[in-house]
Design a protein around this motif. Structure first.
Motif, PDB file in Angstrom:
ATOM      1  N   THR A   1     -35.291  23.812  44.645  1.00 29.83           N
ATOM      2  CA  THR A   1     -36.265  23.455  43.621  1.00 29.83           C
ATOM      3  C   THR A   1     -37.003  22.170  43.947  1.00 29.83           C
ATOM      4  OG1 THR A   1     -34.649  22.185  42.359  1.00 29.83           O
ATOM      5  CG2 THR A   1     -34.860  24.520  41.826  1.00 29.83           C
ATOM      6  N   ASP A   2     -36.440  21.371  44.790  1.00 34.82           N
ATOM      7  CA  ASP A   2     -37.055  20.088  45.128  1.00 34.82           C
ATOM      8  C   ASP A   2     -38.395  20.327  45.825  1.00 34.82           C
ATOM      9  OD1 ASP A   2     -36.763  17.100  45.476  1.00 34.82           O
ATOM     10  OD2 ASP A   2     -37.062  17.740  47.534  1.00 34.82           O
ATOM     11  N   THR A   3     -39.480  19.964  45.131  1.00 42.45           N
ATOM     12  CA  THR A   3     -40.805  20.302  45.663  1.00 42.45           C
ATOM     13  C   THR A   3     -41.059  19.648  47.014  1.00 42.45           C
ATOM     14  OG1 THR A   3     -41.692  18.520  44.318  1.00 42.45           O
ATOM     15  CG2 THR A   3     -41.904  20.741  43.459  1.00 42.45           C
ATOM     16  N   ASP A   4     -40.566  18.448  47.156  1.00 36.60           N
ATOM     17  CA  ASP A   4     -40.747  17.731  48.416  1.00 36.60           C
ATOM     18  C   ASP A   4     -40.199  18.552  49.583  1.00 36.60           C
ATOM     19  OD1 ASP A   4     -41.530  15.512  49.914  1.00 36.60           O
ATOM     20  OD2 ASP A   4     -39.502  14.696  49.859  1.00 36.60           O
ATOM     21  N   THR A   5     -38.945  18.985  49.443  1.00 37.85           N
ATOM     22  CA  THR A   5     -38.323  19.771  50.510  1.00 37.85           C
ATOM     23  C   THR A   5     -38.994  21.131  50.661  1.00 37.85           C
ATOM     24  OG1 THR A   5     -36.259  18.683  49.931  1.00 37.85           O
ATOM     25  CG2 THR A   5     -36.114  20.589  51.402  1.00 37.85           C
TER      26      THR A   5
END
Length: 492
Positions: A150-154
């Motif tokens: 869910t981490d948008t960065d990753t």
RNA sequence: GAGUGCGUAGCUCAGCCGGUAGAGCACCUGACUUUUAAUCAGGUGGCCGAGGGUUCGAAUCCCUCCGCGCUCACCA
């Protein structure tokens, strides 16, 4: 990459040890080739009527990524590009050497499995393994199976992980590909030539935007990454091509948000003996084509609102929309002063030297755009903001230009192209003066382009379509970062 | 560019009126030829984004920086 070697170094070490164990058995964990004979989807279709707890004599091989292992390897979920197929490993049927390989399989590995097609007691179509082949040993663990990533960065920096674990990601990117292919084919079927023009340009032109600047060493010359291909495509028209289009990347050195990426895909189309009304029809055909290939229908839902991309779309003069939504008839305003006063009265900020057209456009942006949910061609723009467009044949204050709005977003931009070289030279001179005065976004003078027009350019209609925007709309109002595989990110 | 929120195990997240780090998944060991988010028992794993400050003591409070999100501005 030192960094990746630090990620989960314990789990990585476990997997490295398994890799060594495979090598100790003489197994190449990264073989050169494997040729599966079936896919998950093909098996599901072919054996959809196979009863539970039945094994066929049909031997197939499948290949994919391991996503789950249950019961100490008895059940393995294998995902290929078409879906999931379960691998069933009954100890009584699996040779010991194959069991040894199975014991070295981790979630995330890519493996090939050969065996008989079977449906288990619980009804899961499976391949009853007889031979297990390691095709790529994964050294790093996947994100969590249930919540995904869910981490948008990753998700954006390591898009491959997003694609592996989040089921929506790959289909969206695949639809992007199919939309572009379908639109391209439709334009080819229209008889247009697909061409390529310079991305490195000595003079930027064709739009108003801040550019990226780079440098060519051998020529010791600064070059702009193009903000638009327009002026080169028109040169091809002058040269005799009757219709051209280009699908390619433009670069604009401006803000990044859910609708803007510094590099984005633009499609521009020019066709001789067309005017802007022909481009309206063409835009509708493009949008319909895109929607149909992606969704099988021209109807889409964005935030619960149904939008139908089927043409024809209403054609609304900008001034009409302003009159409707702001209650002011700019066509009845004669002077710049009166126009500025009208804008002020509406609470729309305009510059002190804003002309009539600037005021009209500013009020339109502030008061009208937000209402343009259903597709609409906004036509007849003020002349001052359109240096490459022919004057309106019925009103010299306007030009024959339209922008198509869908879901309040500007989707396309089209002109009856300006072909008068003297007029063009004067309008570019005005832009160039603004540029020299410090307006980074203003057009520059492109003498060679004007010279091309001096050799004669036939009447031509031109259309630019923001391909990313089109895909965002067709796929239900997504962020541009969801439909570009690798959006621009800050260096970490 | 402005405001705001967030950054804790490989992943998803708790903990945040200060007291020395938790869960689920993943991983390791074992059990079960049973499954489908398999289950059960036990275990490994953290510079709590980076740096500085306050304090006897900081994941927690303060400052700076880095990265990401959202809103706004900019942006055809």
């Amino acid at each position: 990459m030192a960094e990746s070697q630090n990620i989960g170094h314990e789990q990585r070490q476990v997997r490295l040890d398994k890799l060594k164990a495979l090598e100790a058995k003489g197994i190449n964990a990264y073989p050169h080739i494997y040729r599966p004979t079936a896919t998950a989807a093909s098996l599901a279709e072919k054996y959809k009527d196979l009863p539970n707890d039945t094994q066929t004599a049909d031997i197939v091989s499948v290949a994919g990524r391991v996503r789950a292992v249950r019961n100490s390897g008895m059940f393995v979920d294998l995902y290929d590009a078409t879906g999931k197929v379960q691998i069933y490993s009954a100890l009584e049927h699996l040779p010991p050497a194959e069991k040894d390989v199975l014991d070295l399989v981790d979630i995330g590995d890519i493996v090939g499995v050969e065996g008989a097609v079977r449906r288990t007691k619980r009804g899961e179509l499976s391949v009853a393994a007889q031979k297990i082949t390691m095709l790529a040993k994964a050294l790093l663990p996947l994100p969590e199976k249930f919540h995904g990533l869910t981490d948008t960065d990753t998700r954006y920096r390591q898009r491959y992980l997003d694609m592996i674990v989040n089921p929506d990601t790959l289909p969206i990117l695949a639809k992007r590909s199919r939309i572009i292919t379908a639109v391209r084919q439709m334009l080819l079927d229209e008889g247009l030539l697909e061409v390529e023009t310079p991305i490195l340009q000595a003079v930027k032109g064709g739009a108003t935007a801040k550019p990226f600047i780079t440098h060519h060493n051998a020529l010791d010359m600064d070059l702009f990454l193009r903000i638009a291909p327009e002026l080169y495509l028109k040169r091809l028209i002058v040269g005799g091509m009757p219709g051209v289009f280009e699908i390619g990347r433009n670069f604009r050195n401006e803000g990044i948000d859910t609708r803007h990426n510094p590099e984005f895909t633009m499609m521009e189309i020019y066709r001789v003996y067309n005017d802007y009304t022909d481009m309206m029809t063409l835009f509708e055909k493009i949008a319909e084509t895109a929607a149909l290939v992606a969704n099988g229908t021209t109807k889409i839902a964005i935030d619960g609102v149904e939008i139908d991309l089927k043409g024809p779309y209403p054609r609304r003069p900008m001034a009409d929309l302003v009159k409707e939504h702001a209650g002011v008839d700019f066509m009845a305003i004669a002077s710049d002063d009166a126009a500025r006063a009208a804008a002020d009265k509406l609470g729309v900020h305009v510059e002190k030297d804003a002309a009539w057209g600037d005021c009209l456009a500013a009020v339109f942006e502030d008061k009208c755009e937000k209402h343009l949910i259903q597709p609409v061609h906004v036509i007849d723009y003020p002349k001052c903001m359109s240096p490459l467009t022919k004057s309106h044949r019925a009103d010299d204050r306007l030009v024959e230009r339209f922008e198509t709005f869908i879901n309040t977003w500007e989707m396309g931009n089209a002109y009856t192209e300006l072909t008068n070289p003297l007029d063009q030279h004067q309008r570019l001179a005005e832009q160039a003066a603004a540029h020299d005065a410090g307006d980074e976004e203003a057009d520059m003078m492109d003498e060679d382009f004007v010279a091309a027009l001096e050799h004669g350019m036939p009447p031509t209609g031109g259309l630019g379509v923001g391909i990313d925007r089109l895909i965002m709309v067709v796929l239900g109002g997504l962020s541009i970062r969801d439909i570009i595989a690798f959006p621009t990110m800050r260096k970490k």
